[in-house]
Scaffold this motif. Structure first.
Motif, PDB file in Angstrom:
ATOM      1  N   LEU A   1       0.963  -1.173  -0.099  1.00 37.84           N
ATOM      2  CA  LEU A   1       0.028  -0.048  -0.015  1.00 37.84           C
ATOM      3  C   LEU A   1       1.068   1.211  -0.143  1.00 37.84           C
ATOM      4  O   LEU A   1       1.960   1.278   0.443  1.00 37.84           O
ATOM      5  CB  LEU A   1      -0.933   0.041   1.204  1.00 37.84           C
ATOM      6  CG  LEU A   1      -1.854  -1.231   1.460  1.00 37.84           C
ATOM      7  CD1 LEU A   1      -2.853  -1.040   2.681  1.00 37.84           C
ATOM      8  CD2 LEU A   1      -2.730  -1.442   0.190  1.00 37.84           C
ATOM      9  N   TYR A   2       0.412   2.327  -0.605  1.00 38.96           N
ATOM     10  CA  TYR A   2       1.140   3.448  -0.542  1.00 38.96           C
ATOM     11  C   TYR A   2       0.597   4.852   0.006  1.00 38.96           C
ATOM     12  O   TYR A   2      -0.400   5.048  -0.217  1.00 38.96           O
ATOM     13  CB  TYR A   2       1.521   3.841  -2.143  1.00 38.96           C
ATOM     14  CG  TYR A   2       2.068   2.711  -2.739  1.00 38.96           C
ATOM     15  CD1 TYR A   2       3.652   2.676  -3.013  1.00 38.96           C
ATOM     16  CD2 TYR A   2       1.333   1.711  -3.410  1.00 38.96           C
ATOM     17  CE1 TYR A   2       4.190   1.559  -3.482  1.00 38.96           C
ATOM     18  CE2 TYR A   2       1.795   0.629  -4.222  1.00 38.96           C
ATOM     19  CZ  TYR A   2       3.321   0.648  -4.364  1.00 38.96           C
ATOM     20  OH  TYR A   2       3.713  -0.319  -4.975  1.00 38.96           O
ATOM     21  N   ALA A   3       1.265   5.280   1.026  1.00 35.46           N
ATOM     22  CA  ALA A   3       0.820   6.562   1.428  1.00 35.46           C
ATOM     23  C   ALA A   3       1.428   7.821   0.813  1.00 35.46           C
ATOM     24  O   ALA A   3       2.733   7.884   0.890  1.00 35.46           O
ATOM     25  CB  ALA A   3       1.310   6.677   3.074  1.00 35.46           C
ATOM     26  N   VAL A   4       0.703   8.648   0.177  1.00 33.03           N
ATOM     27  CA  VAL A   4       1.194   9.737  -0.214  1.00 33.03           C
ATOM     28  C   VAL A   4       1.524  10.776   0.727  1.00 33.03           C
ATOM     29  O   VAL A   4       0.862  11.188   1.592  1.00 33.03           O
ATOM     30  CB  VAL A   4      -0.107  10.481  -1.170  1.00 33.03           C
ATOM     31  CG1 VAL A   4       0.336  11.576  -1.759  1.00 33.03           C
ATOM     32  CG2 VAL A   4      -0.825   9.625  -2.098  1.00 33.03           C
ATOM     33  N   ARG A   5       2.829  10.913   0.487  1.00 32.21           N
ATOM     34  CA  ARG A   5       3.568  11.914   1.371  1.00 32.21           C
ATOM     35  C   ARG A   5       3.712  13.186   0.835  1.00 32.21           C
ATOM     36  O   ARG A   5       3.354  14.334   1.526  1.00 32.21           O
ATOM     37  CB  ARG A   5       4.892  11.333   1.931  1.00 32.21           C
ATOM     38  CG  ARG A   5       5.640  12.434   2.713  1.00 32.21           C
ATOM     39  CD  ARG A   5       6.822  11.772   3.215  1.00 32.21           C
ATOM     40  NE  ARG A   5       7.617  12.552   4.151  1.00 32.21           N
ATOM     41  CZ  ARG A   5       8.607  13.597   3.689  1.00 32.21           C
ATOM     42  NH1 ARG A   5       8.772  13.568   2.518  1.00 32.21           N
ATOM     43  NH2 ARG A   5       8.975  14.233   4.676  1.00 32.21           N
TER      44      ARG A   5
END
Length: 247
Positions: free
Chosen positions: A64-68
């Motif tokens: 999963l990818y958390a947008v930073r």
């Protein structure tokens, strides 16, 4: 093998604990020790150049990818081969949830600008969630949010005319940006008008007319991609149907 220019990873000693969007992302509500354990799953941040794909339809679920930093659009190809935009994602939001049910991504994710994400290896995340009830709760919350977002989109498409859809889109983006400490009234659209139209189920010319209508009512001022909301209450009333003509 050298890294692809679109996806450049930089290794870090810390991730979640020092992140500026911590309170909007997966660790929300977790204590320091729990966040430190989640930190161990994020060994690098990944930079994605504007226009590059973070993942594509059919890619296997790995993370999963958390947008930073930056923003993304998700999209699918329709039966006739046209792109159908399914969402826009900004810092603090998660990408990749679409892949959980089938273990592969159901859509594409493209960067709307030079962006950065925190990959969270999904298999390790599931294992950690078994021993951290707060993390499992947050995963459930994220999945529930996706369902609510889908239902809201169906309501928007079914019950609102074109001007109301556009107003609702601008209000939603305003509220999400405000939660992140940005101005709720002055912001820049990272997506093209065609992409907004695809997301809202409207043609480009309808989007352009809608912008003109909102400006004529002195609700917003839009110049290029620069947006200034002039009458927030009026925009909300339009979405609520207060300005809708009798039927």
């Amino acid at each position: 093998m050298s890294e692809a220019p679109a996806l450049q990873a930089q290794h870090l000693k810390t991730a979640c604990s020092n992140c500026s969007v911590l309170e909007l992302c997966l660790p929300i509500g977790m204590n320091g020790a729990e966040v430190a354990r989640l930190d161990t799953l994020i060994v690098q941040r990944v930079k994605v150049k504007k226009g590059a794909a973070l993942y594509r339809t059919g890619d296997p679920l790995r993370s999963l990818y958390a947008v930073r930093i930056g923003s993304f659009k998700t999209s699918m190809l329709s039966v006739d081969g046209r792109e159908q935009v399914t969402g826009f994602h900004i810092p603090g939001e998660m990408l990749g949830l679409d892949a959980i049910s089938a273990d592969e991504h159901a859509c594409n994710a493209f960067a709307l600008e030079d962006s950065e994400v925190c990959p969270i290896h999904f298999a390790q995340l599931e294992k950690l969630a078994q021993s951290l009830p707060s993390l499992q709760h947050n995963l459930n919350r994220l999945l529930s949010r996706e369902i609510v977002r889908d239902h809201s989109m169906l309501m928007l498409m079914g019950n609102m005319n074109s001007d109301e859809r556009l107003a609702a889109f601008l209000l939603n983006l305003s509220q999400r940006l405000s939660l992140r400490g940005y101005s709720a009234k002055d912001f820049v659209l990272k997506m093209r008008r065609e992409e907004i139209g695809s997301y809202l189920g409207l043609r480009l010319e309808t989007i352009c007319r809608g912008i003109a209508h909102l400006q004529d009512q002195e609700l917003v001022e839009i110049s290029g991609r620069d947006v200034q909301i002039q009458n927030m209450d009026g925009l909300k009333q339009l979405v609520a149907g207060c300005h809708r003509s009798p039927r």
